[in-house]
Write a protein that holds these residues in place. Structure first.
Motif, mmCIF file in Angstrom:
data_model
loop_
_atom_site.group_PDB
_atom_site.id
_atom_site.type_symbol
_atom_site.label_atom_id
_atom_site.label_comp_id
_atom_site.label_asym_id
_atom_site.label_seq_id
_atom_site.Cartn_x
_atom_site.Cartn_y
_atom_site.Cartn_z
ATOM 1 N N GLY A 38 1.518 12.784 -15.985
ATOM 2 C CA GLY A 38 2.274 11.510 -16.194
ATOM 3 C C GLY A 38 2.994 10.990 -14.771
ATOM 4 N N ARG A 39 2.931 11.938 -13.916
ATOM 5 C CA ARG A 39 3.675 11.327 -12.704
ATOM 6 C C ARG A 39 2.383 10.280 -11.844
ATOM 7 N NH1 ARG A 39 8.210 14.409 -11.753
ATOM 8 N NH2 ARG A 39 8.103 16.400 -12.793
ATOM 9 N N THR A 40 3.009 9.338 -11.061
ATOM 10 C CA THR A 40 2.423 8.516 -10.105
ATOM 11 C C THR A 40 2.703 9.048 -8.862
ATOM 12 O OG1 THR A 40 2.864 6.717 -11.898
ATOM 13 C CG2 THR A 40 1.936 6.290 -9.423
ATOM 14 N N LEU A 41 1.539 9.593 -8.191
ATOM 15 C CA LEU A 41 1.750 10.267 -6.903
ATOM 16 C C LEU A 41 1.399 9.310 -5.836
ATOM 17 C CD1 LEU A 41 0.091 13.632 -7.541
ATOM 18 C CD2 LEU A 41 2.375 13.248 -7.656
ATOM 19 N N PRO A 42 1.808 9.459 -4.535
ATOM 20 C CA PRO A 42 1.362 8.792 -3.555
ATOM 21 C C PRO A 42 -0.042 9.120 -3.352
ATOM 22 C CG PRO A 42 2.719 10.631 -2.888
ATOM 23 C CD PRO A 42 2.870 10.472 -4.296
ATOM 24 N N GLU A 43 -0.883 8.400 -2.398
ATOM 25 C CA GLU A 43 -2.209 8.735 -2.154
ATOM 26 C C GLU A 43 -1.993 10.106 -1.255
ATOM 27 O OE1 GLU A 43 -4.772 6.066 -0.361
ATOM 28 O OE2 GLU A 43 -4.253 4.538 -1.735
ATOM 29 N N MET A 72 0.904 -1.207 0.004
ATOM 30 C CA MET A 72 -0.224 -0.054 0.177
ATOM 31 C C MET A 72 0.856 1.239 0.093
ATOM 32 S SD MET A 72 -3.256 0.784 2.576
ATOM 33 C CE MET A 72 -3.598 2.279 3.122
ATOM 34 N N ARG A 73 0.570 2.132 -0.741
ATOM 35 C CA ARG A 73 1.345 3.348 -0.997
ATOM 36 C C ARG A 73 0.962 4.323 0.229
ATOM 37 N NH1 ARG A 73 -0.272 6.055 -6.442
ATOM 38 N NH2 ARG A 73 -2.282 5.386 -5.823
ATOM 39 N N PRO A 74 2.084 4.975 0.867
ATOM 40 C CA PRO A 74 1.646 5.965 1.940
ATOM 41 C C PRO A 74 0.661 7.055 1.515
ATOM 42 C CG PRO A 74 3.944 6.418 1.017
ATOM 43 C CD PRO A 74 3.323 5.143 0.347
ATOM 44 N N SER A 75 -0.211 7.395 2.440
ATOM 45 C CA SER A 75 -1.130 8.451 2.514
ATOM 46 C C SER A 75 -0.580 9.641 3.076
ATOM 47 C CB SER A 75 -2.479 7.920 2.828
ATOM 48 O OG SER A 75 -3.406 9.009 2.390
ATOM 49 N N VAL A 76 -0.696 10.859 2.522
ATOM 50 C CA VAL A 76 -0.340 11.906 3.334
ATOM 51 C C VAL A 76 -1.392 12.980 3.284
ATOM 52 C CG1 VAL A 76 1.556 13.995 3.411
ATOM 53 C CG2 VAL A 76 2.208 11.728 2.361
ATOM 54 N N SER A 77 -1.631 13.647 4.401
ATOM 55 C CA SER A 77 -2.823 14.370 4.446
ATOM 56 C C SER A 77 -2.292 15.878 4.679
ATOM 57 C CB SER A 77 -3.758 14.297 5.669
ATOM 58 O OG SER A 77 -3.097 14.116 6.947
ATOM 59 N N TYR A 78 -2.642 16.704 3.790
ATOM 60 C CA TYR A 78 -2.396 18.143 3.647
ATOM 61 C C TYR A 78 -3.333 19.009 4.076
ATOM 62 C CZ TYR A 78 1.554 16.897 0.814
ATOM 63 O OH TYR A 78 2.743 16.128 0.536
ATOM 64 N N ALA A 79 -3.015 19.939 5.059
ATOM 65 C CA ALA A 79 -4.278 21.057 5.477
ATOM 66 C C ALA A 79 -3.626 22.326 4.642
ATOM 67 C CB ALA A 79 -4.426 21.087 6.962
ATOM 68 N N ILE A 80 -4.698 23.203 4.470
ATOM 69 C CA ILE A 80 -4.390 24.486 4.105
ATOM 70 C C ILE A 80 -5.260 25.448 5.151
ATOM 71 C CG2 ILE A 80 -4.589 26.268 2.351
ATOM 72 C CD1 ILE A 80 -4.448 24.571 0.223
ATOM 73 N N ARG A 136 -5.191 11.924 -8.590
ATOM 74 C CA ARG A 136 -6.401 11.689 -7.878
ATOM 75 C C ARG A 136 -6.313 11.640 -6.229
ATOM 76 N NH1 ARG A 136 -10.237 10.216 -11.269
ATOM 77 N NH2 ARG A 136 -11.547 9.718 -9.635
ATOM 78 N N GLY A 137 -6.399 13.134 -5.784
ATOM 79 C CA GLY A 137 -6.255 12.930 -4.371
ATOM 80 C C GLY A 137 -7.734 13.545 -3.764
ATOM 81 N N ASP A 138 -7.871 13.298 -2.588
ATOM 82 C CA ASP A 138 -9.246 13.848 -1.960
ATOM 83 C C ASP A 138 -8.983 15.147 -1.451
ATOM 84 O OD1 ASP A 138 -11.777 13.209 -0.536
ATOM 85 O OD2 ASP A 138 -10.576 13.679 0.948
#
Lengths: 234, 234
Positions: free
Chosen positions: A96-101, A1-9, A137-139
């Motif tokens: 074209g980049r594959t991002l982490p969740e 499973m890819r790591p998921s990082v949560s960002y807040a603004i 495709r991020g939340d």
């Protein structure tokens, strides 16, 4: 499973007063404060980054946060846009980049001057479109003391509790949305005034929205603070 | 000179916290409270009328205000719309009638749930269009703790202090507005996102907005609490 990082603004509107919303902000991995919003956030802890034109950050805080402050001087976009671009560059969003969740949640975007509120809310739909165009495709969501805005760009299905209030805002008046699972059908609605598809309610747990064409749309769910809104394409 | 009557509608959003705004509310001749908004207003005095579906007015207040309470039960429009129609019927707004001068100011329409806020703000433009269609030229505005929304439906000229911030919201993305007297020209702006003509500023006291065609538009002036916005047709 890819790591998921949560960002807040954290914008410089009303600081979250709702304890659930504040907990959600504090639990984000990386908090990016828009300029003067850092003053409120510092009551809790240091943010990871402070971006903006730095016209509203007091000098003493600017010194204390010297390692976190990254001035972005251009005047063509507001501080929320600058913070969003900052996160995109950290994520290396690009075609074209594959991002982490990842998730990006916007806090403090409403309250105070209503033109800022309206501008910030609508920017969320632009950000969603940008991420999609980049294949990222991020939340993405915007959380207030009263509910959650979540962007959708095309037909989708979601599972929601019966009775959940739901409002829909579309930026393209030529869009038509056929729906099922809502108390009031949206089939005949012309999205030419902001109130046109507000104050609806979930009548069956499976809600479907079928767009006439891809378009920028925001869903607003009052009181929805728990889990992210889980939408699946149709 | 014909008599001028000032009507206030008090919605059940955030009660005015700004002293200037509260003074303006209290100085209106006739105050129409939307349902539960009467609870907050009763800290000051009795409103002249309370209208709405009465789902949020406590029973004891309903009894105390028995002579002022007029339930309007239909569920097709919200309480702000019901209050507006109530005032129109008091004024006997209708095609071909000559009305006394009047103003209708909406208070408490923002804050709390953002879908109510967005809906209420946009309704102001619909109300302006309705009054114009009826030939009733009253002063219409929506006042918050942070500024004033004022509707305009066609090209206009106004005198404003240099430096006054000004945001423009249009509901018709095919509208074009050529302007003079503003820091950033609106000539090329496509009103397809709410942020598109926000955060502008008056650069010369004579501001002109030239519409490509009649359309529903709201001006927003932060910090404008004094006199009504004086617009003249072009």
């Amino acid at each position: 499973m890819r790591p998921s990082v949560s960002y807040a603004i954290l914008c410089d509107g009303d600081f979250p007063g709702n304890a659930d919303v504040r907990d959600r902000l504090m639990s984000c991995d990386v908090v990016v404060c828009c300029d003067g919003a850092a003053s409120s956030f510092m009551r809790f802890r240091k943010p990871e980054f402070v971006v903006g034109d730095m016209d509203s950050l007091p000098e003493n805080l600017r010194q204390e946060l010297a390692d976190q402050v990254f001035p972005v001087g251009e005047q063509e976009s507001n501080d929320l846009s600058k913070a969003f671009r900052w996160i995109c560059s950290m994520l290396r969003v690009g075609k074209g980049r594959t991002l982490p969740e990842f998730s990006i949640t916007v806090f403090g975007a409403t309250g105070k001057r209503e033109d800022h509120t309206l501008g910030n809310i609508s920017l969320l739909a632009d950000f969603a479109e940008y991420l999609e165009q980049c294949g990222a495709r991020g939340d993405l969501s915007l959380v207030t003391d009263y509910g959650v805005f979540a962007p959708v760009l095309n037909s989708c299905r979601m599972t929601l509790p019966k009775g959940q209030p739901l409002s829909i805002f579309a930026f393209d008046p030529s869009l038509r949305i056929e729906s099922s699972g809502l108390e009031y059908s949206t089939d005949g609605v012309r999205f030419d005034m902001w109130w046109k598809a507000t104050l609806n309610r979930v009548s069956s747990p499976e809600v479907e929205l079928r767009f006439s064409h891809p378009a920028k749309v925001l869903l607003y769910l009052p009181g929805w603070f728990g889990r992210p809104l889980d939408t699946a394409g149709l």
